[in-house]
Design a protein around this motif. Structure first.
Motif, PDB file in Angstrom:
ATOM      1  N   TYR A  33      11.585   2.501   0.452  1.00 26.56           N
ATOM      2  CA  TYR A  33      10.402   2.189   1.232  1.00 26.56           C
ATOM      3  C   TYR A  33      10.028   3.383   2.084  1.00 26.56           C
ATOM      4  O   TYR A  33      10.852   4.256   2.360  1.00 26.56           O
ATOM      5  N   GLY A  35       7.505   4.066   5.760  1.00 28.95           N
ATOM      6  CA  GLY A  35       6.914   3.279   6.825  1.00 28.95           C
ATOM      7  C   GLY A  35       6.330   4.100   7.942  1.00 28.95           C
ATOM      8  O   GLY A  35       6.448   5.325   7.977  1.00 28.95           O
ATOM      9  N   THR A  50       5.592  -1.126   6.783  1.00 17.02           N
ATOM     10  CA  THR A  50       6.373  -0.505   5.724  1.00 17.02           C
ATOM     11  C   THR A  50       5.789  -0.877   4.369  1.00 17.02           C
ATOM     12  O   THR A  50       5.084  -1.892   4.242  1.00 17.02           O
TER      13      THR A  50
END
Length: 112
Positions: A33, A35, A50
Motif C-alpha cells: 500500500y 498512503g 491509503t
C-alpha cells in the motif's frame, strides 16, 4: 531504498481544492500500500488515506467524501485530490511507501 517526492501543496481558501502528487523512485506496482498522512503543528502525524496494490482505499473519517486517493502505476505516482478544503485540513502532508519510506512533506494551508 525508495525516494518519495511530494508536490502540489500550497495556500488555498476554504472550499477550494488541491491535488497532491507523490512520485516514487521505484515501481509501486507490487507494493502492499501507499498512503498519505498529515501533521499539524504540535499534533501527531495522522493517517489521511491509503490505497493498496489492488486499489482498495481507506480514509480518515474527517476527510471521507472530500478527499480521494489514486495511483498511476505506470508513473509510479500516488495522488491525493482534496476538495472542499477546511482550515482544519492545514498541515504538512507526507507520502509513505508502506510506512517504510517517507517523503519530505508538502505544506497545505487553508485560509478561512
Amino acid at each position: 531504498q525508495v525516494q518519495l517526492v511530494e508536490s502540489g501543496g500550497g495556500l488555498v481558501q476554504a472550499g477550494g481544492s488541491l491535488r497532491l502528487s507523490c512520485a516514487a523512485s521505484r515501481s509501486i506496482f507490487s507494493i502492499s500500500y501507499m498512503g498519505w498522512y498529515r501533521q499539524a503543528p504540535g499534533k501527531q502525524r495522522d493517517l489521511v488515506a491509503t490505497i493498496t496494490g489492488g486499489g482498495t482505499t481507506n480514509y480518515a473519517d474527517s476527510v471521507k467524501g472530500r478527499f480521494a486517493i489514486s495511483r498511476d502505476d505506470a508513473k509510479n505516482t500516488v495522488y491525493l485530490q482534496m476538495n472542499s478544503l477546511k482550515p482544519e485540513d492545514s498541515a504538512v502532508y507526507y507520502c509513505t511507501y508502506a510506512n517504510i519510506y517517507w517523503g519530505q512533506g508538502t505544506q497545505v494551508t487553508v485560509s478561512s
